[in-house]
Design a protein around this motif. Sequence first.
Motif, PDB file in Angstrom:
ATOM      1  N   GLY A   1       0.815  -1.211   0.000  1.00  0.00           N
ATOM      2  CA  GLY A   1       0.000   0.000   0.000  1.00  0.00           C
ATOM      3  C   GLY A   1       0.847   1.257   0.000  1.00  0.00           C
ATOM      4  O   GLY A   1       0.529   2.238  -0.691  1.00  0.00           O
ATOM      5  N   LEU A   2       1.934   1.261   0.785  1.00  0.00           N
ATOM      6  CA  LEU A   2       2.836   2.419   0.788  1.00  0.00           C
ATOM      7  C   LEU A   2       3.431   2.656  -0.599  1.00  0.00           C
ATOM      8  O   LEU A   2       3.497   3.786  -1.089  1.00  0.00           O
ATOM      9  CB  LEU A   2       3.956   2.199   1.808  1.00  0.00           C
ATOM     10  CG  LEU A   2       3.541   2.161   3.284  1.00  0.00           C
ATOM     11  CD1 LEU A   2       4.723   1.764   4.143  1.00  0.00           C
ATOM     12  CD2 LEU A   2       2.996   3.511   3.726  1.00  0.00           C
ATOM     13  N   LEU A   3       3.891   1.552  -1.224  1.00  0.00           N
ATOM     14  CA  LEU A   3       4.551   1.684  -2.529  1.00  0.00           C
ATOM     15  C   LEU A   3       3.550   2.011  -3.634  1.00  0.00           C
ATOM     16  O   LEU A   3       3.890   2.713  -4.595  1.00  0.00           O
ATOM     17  CB  LEU A   3       5.302   0.399  -2.849  1.00  0.00           C
ATOM     18  CG  LEU A   3       6.415   0.036  -1.837  1.00  0.00           C
ATOM     19  CD1 LEU A   3       7.030  -1.294  -2.189  1.00  0.00           C
ATOM     20  CD2 LEU A   3       7.472   1.132  -1.789  1.00  0.00           C
ATOM     21  N   ARG A   4       2.320   1.480  -3.513  1.00  0.00           N
ATOM     22  CA  ARG A   4       1.301   1.823  -4.514  1.00  0.00           C
ATOM     23  C   ARG A   4       0.989   3.321  -4.490  1.00  0.00           C
ATOM     24  O   ARG A   4       0.723   3.924  -5.527  1.00  0.00           O
ATOM     25  CB  ARG A   4       0.026   1.015  -4.263  1.00  0.00           C
ATOM     26  CG  ARG A   4       0.115  -0.427  -4.714  1.00  0.00           C
ATOM     27  CD  ARG A   4      -1.222  -1.138  -4.530  1.00  0.00           C
ATOM     28  NE  ARG A   4      -1.124  -2.534  -4.891  1.00  0.00           N
ATOM     29  CZ  ARG A   4      -1.249  -3.008  -6.124  1.00  0.00           C
ATOM     30  NH1 ARG A   4      -1.460  -2.140  -7.116  1.00  0.00           N
ATOM     31  NH2 ARG A   4      -1.149  -4.285  -6.375  1.00  0.00           N
ATOM     32  N   GLY A   5       1.017   3.881  -3.268  1.00  0.00           N
ATOM     33  CA  GLY A   5       0.793   5.321  -3.185  1.00  0.00           C
ATOM     34  C   GLY A   5       1.873   6.095  -3.915  1.00  0.00           C
ATOM     35  O   GLY A   5       1.597   7.089  -4.603  1.00  0.00           O
ATOM     36  N   VAL A   6       3.132   5.646  -3.787  1.00  0.00           N
ATOM     37  CA  VAL A   6       4.222   6.296  -4.513  1.00  0.00           C
ATOM     38  C   VAL A   6       4.011   6.164  -6.015  1.00  0.00           C
ATOM     39  O   VAL A   6       4.178   7.116  -6.781  1.00  0.00           O
ATOM     40  CB  VAL A   6       5.573   5.680  -4.080  1.00  0.00           C
ATOM     41  CG1 VAL A   6       6.707   6.243  -4.932  1.00  0.00           C
ATOM     42  CG2 VAL A   6       5.833   5.940  -2.611  1.00  0.00           C
ATOM     43  N   VAL A   7       3.656   4.932  -6.466  1.00  0.00           N
ATOM     44  CA  VAL A   7       3.436   4.694  -7.897  1.00  0.00           C
ATOM     45  C   VAL A   7       2.295   5.562  -8.424  1.00  0.00           C
ATOM     46  O   VAL A   7       2.399   6.183  -9.490  1.00  0.00           O
ATOM     47  CB  VAL A   7       3.147   3.196  -8.136  1.00  0.00           C
ATOM     48  CG1 VAL A   7       2.686   2.962  -9.570  1.00  0.00           C
ATOM     49  CG2 VAL A   7       4.375   2.361  -7.827  1.00  0.00           C
TER      50      VAL A   7
END
Length: 644
Positions: A66-72
Amino acid sequence: MKEAVRCILPRLGLTARLILALVISGALIFGVVFTVNYTYTSRMVEQQVVAHAQDVVKAAVQSVDGLLRGVVRDENNLVALLEAAPRLSSDQVRNFAHDHVVHNDEVFGATIAFEPGAAPDGQQRFAPYYYRRLNGSIAYTDLATPAYNYTSKEWYRNPKQQLAPVWSEPYFDEGGGNVVMTTYAVPVYRLSGGVRRFFGVSTADISVDWLGRQVSSLKLYRNGYASLFSRKGVYLAHKDRSLVLKETIFSMADRLNSSRLREIGHAIARQETGFIRDRNLYGVESWIYYAPVPTTGWSLAVVFPAAEMLADVQAASRMIALVCVGGFMVLVLSIVLVARSVTRPIIEMTGAAERIAAGDLEFVLPQIRIGGEVGALAAAFVRMQGDLKEHIVRLTETTAAKERMASELSIAHDLQMAILPRDLPHLPRLEIAGLCQPAREVGGDLYDVRPLDDGRLFFIIGDVSGKGVPAALYMAITVSLARAVVQEQAGPAEILTRINRELSRGNDACMFVTIFCGILDTASGEIRYANAGHNPPLLIGADGSATLLEIKPGLVAGYLDDYVYSEATCRLDAGATLLLYTDGVTEALDCTGKFFGEQRLLDAAASSVSDTHQLIHAVIQAVEGFADGAAQADDITLLALRYP
């Protein structure tokens, strides 16, 4: 019943009597144990451990993903905004990059790097970079400098070449954010003349230290902990910070000699999900569950100590143990009664064994006239006595054979040293010195120096994979090939290409050799050279400054028979020295396991430039002083060429 047992027992062997006693006593005990243990523990282990571990890992993966999807998501939105903007100015681009960092807590740094010639306001290159300092403030640096050369960086080249967003492997961004990070890079395209053209790359950097804190903050069952791995198995996060970016799951598997850990590493590389029970890095029996993080292709592994996960099961086992105590006492009583009938002959055989162990192989063994296992044991002792005598004879022969082998290895060492040049050429405009110091009786390092008919000088240095006799034979073949090819007046690249072609044929053992070879024009000081995966040589100026020669690594020789090597040139000025070496120098270890390294080699070389022999002697002294008594781990070879 009791009388029947007494009649039957003397006729049976030791095993049969023990089985009979254990079955009678254990039937009552294990009937109760099986029922309680099966219904109480099996369901608890299966449901509690498996279900809980799966749920925790899924939640942990979703948290990290979820953290990385937000960055993407935010990065893709920024790229969409850049592509939709009718016209961009330098200030607008800076504002986009700055706001991207300010409004995204997960992002450590961001840049919008333009393709040369496509930058706004008529600039040739433009790459403003904003990143977070330790105190939380936002810092700015310009990546469009010759020293940084952002177009050569993987975070720029990979999305440009793949035409798609790319998550990079972790790296230290020297000259940029100056931290270890991973980068999500997205190619930017704009319409130009009705054609969609590549415009540049927009990035979002994630600090590996920040990512590790996120993983460490995951709430796991009791003392469980999580580890995050890159696609290549590199530790990105772990409770032991010394492993992060310094070890891979494969290196730890080799260090612990754990085939199961190596299997997990391969499964992680294949983006698989799995659940096994094995020992963790600290030798603790644990449940290990691993699953991929979809956004980046990394993998998250969660380790639960089995003792803690099975605490309830152990409590049940203690309860069952109380039930077993009574039955165990009955079992012990049965065993004692049976053992009394068989201990006397065993004691006699024990005394005989002690005499034989003391070296009295001629001792006459007692005659044991009893059937079953004890009788078989007595017969085995008789055979053992004869076998020991025969073994002593064979051991004497084996010792003599080992002594002959040691003598043959000594001769092999002398022959290998004879293959290397004993007397280096004496040329009026060149000073040459060389040294080969194997780690064992024979080794895999090589070097050679050959004057050519036209006055030039051919030189070569190499390092064969592995050690011992196979490496020595491979080294001899390589030297012979080099000497044969150089007589045909071939250039360095052609020499390496032909050596590689010959070594690759029938190379079922998958051995290889790193080679650096060159041809020196003694009149002008020009060197033409080619490299096959060898360490870069040192170039030492007349003033004592030592630097590594910038070379392309090239493929090691012996792998691909159709590989073609490239050639480059450099020049030796008056008073300069070229120092070639094998990795036995830079990878020499001290007692703590530290490497000697390139910097210590540079320092040692810079301290002595008066002549080549003194230079080699200074390097060897520096390596031996650094090792401080530690055994030599690899062959050491040095070759120095000085242009007066």
